[in-house]
Design an enzyme around this catalytic site. Structure first.
Site, PDB file in Angstrom:
ATOM      1  N   GLY A 113       0.695  -1.082   0.025  1.00  0.00           N
ATOM      2  CA  GLY A 113       0.022  -0.115   0.043  1.00  0.00           C
ATOM      3  C   GLY A 113       0.821   1.140   0.131  1.00  0.00           C
ATOM      4  O   GLY A 113       1.319   1.673  -1.057  1.00  0.00           O
ATOM      5  N   CYS A 114       1.012   1.838   1.450  1.00  0.00           N
ATOM      6  CA  CYS A 114       1.471   3.049   1.385  1.00  0.00           C
ATOM      7  C   CYS A 114       3.190   3.019   0.932  1.00  0.00           C
ATOM      8  O   CYS A 114       3.726   4.167   0.486  1.00  0.00           O
ATOM      9  CB  CYS A 114       1.513   3.749   2.730  1.00  0.00           C
ATOM     10  SG  CYS A 114      -0.324   4.042   2.910  1.00  0.00           S
ATOM     11  N   VAL A 115       3.702   2.164   1.254  1.00  0.00           N
ATOM     12  CA  VAL A 115       5.211   1.766   0.877  1.00  0.00           C
ATOM     13  C   VAL A 115       5.276   1.753  -0.687  1.00  0.00           C
ATOM     14  O   VAL A 115       6.227   2.429  -1.462  1.00  0.00           O
ATOM     15  CB  VAL A 115       5.954   0.645   1.401  1.00  0.00           C
ATOM     16  CG1 VAL A 115       7.372   0.318   0.630  1.00  0.00           C
ATOM     17  CG2 VAL A 115       6.022   0.664   3.049  1.00  0.00           C
ATOM     18  N   THR A 142       4.528   5.375  -2.176  1.00  0.00           N
ATOM     19  CA  THR A 142       5.631   6.147  -1.796  1.00  0.00           C
ATOM     20  C   THR A 142       6.716   6.150  -2.691  1.00  0.00           C
ATOM     21  O   THR A 142       7.481   6.796  -3.431  1.00  0.00           O
ATOM     22  CB  THR A 142       5.884   6.472  -0.453  1.00  0.00           C
ATOM     23  OG1 THR A 142       4.726   6.405   0.346  1.00  0.00           O
ATOM     24  CG2 THR A 142       6.973   7.270  -0.206  1.00  0.00           C
TER      25      THR A 142
END
Length: 213
Positions: A151-153, A156
């Site tokens: 997800g967020c990794v 980013t």
């Protein structure tokens, strides 16, 4: 190449390059908050090992004088600033301002010289000042660890590359709620957007920065 060829061989035809390390890194630790460590949380992922690794990487970064940025997620009551992401993922209610699930886990309390960046969407770059902050400080290398890998990794990581930063993802310092998405996303990030490296490799790099510079 045949579709059923070995995965590594299949991808090697089109991918397999290396981003390499830059000279002026920053460490970005993504969303290490209690929601992923509390068994009664819908976001619980059992990722204690990733936090332990991230803390060691953070210690090495601080010893090398490398900037450290911690991200978290916070929403206005009712999630009115969460848009479609908040609608899609009901568990994000854990990050409404004041919920203890948004607190830092033991050991990761922000230090006075560390930046805390609060976001509402998966990427630490989207709708935030992160790119401008890194550019203003002359950063050419972003080191990523965090939750969750898929997800967020990942979000980013893609944005870090898109903003022109060399990007390294520390596999040991990332975690997800299931090993299959974790492995698949590390594989794909390494193929296309970043160098996925071990904790040992990144700590060695950080310890040699003076020589590199």
């Amino acid at each position: 190449m045949a579709a059923n060829a070995a995965l590594e061989d299949n991808y090697a035809v089109a991918f397999g390059g290396k981003a390499g390390f830059g000279r002026f890194p920053a460490l970005v630790l993504i969303d290490f908050v209690e929601a992923y460590f509390a068994p009664d949380s819908p976001l619980y992922a059992g990722v204690e090992d990733a936090l332990t690794s991230a803390l060691r990487v953070r210690e090495a970064a601080r010893a090398a004088g490398v900037p450290v940025i911690l991200t978290n997620v916070t929403y206005h009551p009712g999630g009115i600033d969460g848009g479609r992401f908040f609608e899609k993922v009901p568990a994000l209610e854990a990050f409404i301002a004041g919920n203890p699930m948004g607190a830092w886990p033991k050991g990761l309390e922000p230090q006075a010289d560390e930046i805390v960046l609060t976001k509402q969407y998966p990427s630490a770059f989207f709708g935030t000042s992160l790119a401008a902050t890194l550019t203003a400080r002359g950063i050419d290398q972003v080191i990523l660890g965090g939750l969750s890998t898929s997800g967020c990794v990942r979000a980013t990581c893609v944005d870090a590359m898109s903003h022109g930063f060399r990007t390294a993802v520390v596999a040991d310092a990332c975690g997800d709620r299931h090993p299959e998405p974790h492995k698949a996303n590390l594989f794909d990030m390494n193929a296309k957007y970043a160098d996925v490296v071990s904790e040992e490799a990144i700590i060695t790099y950080l310890s040699e920065l003076e020589t590199i510079r």
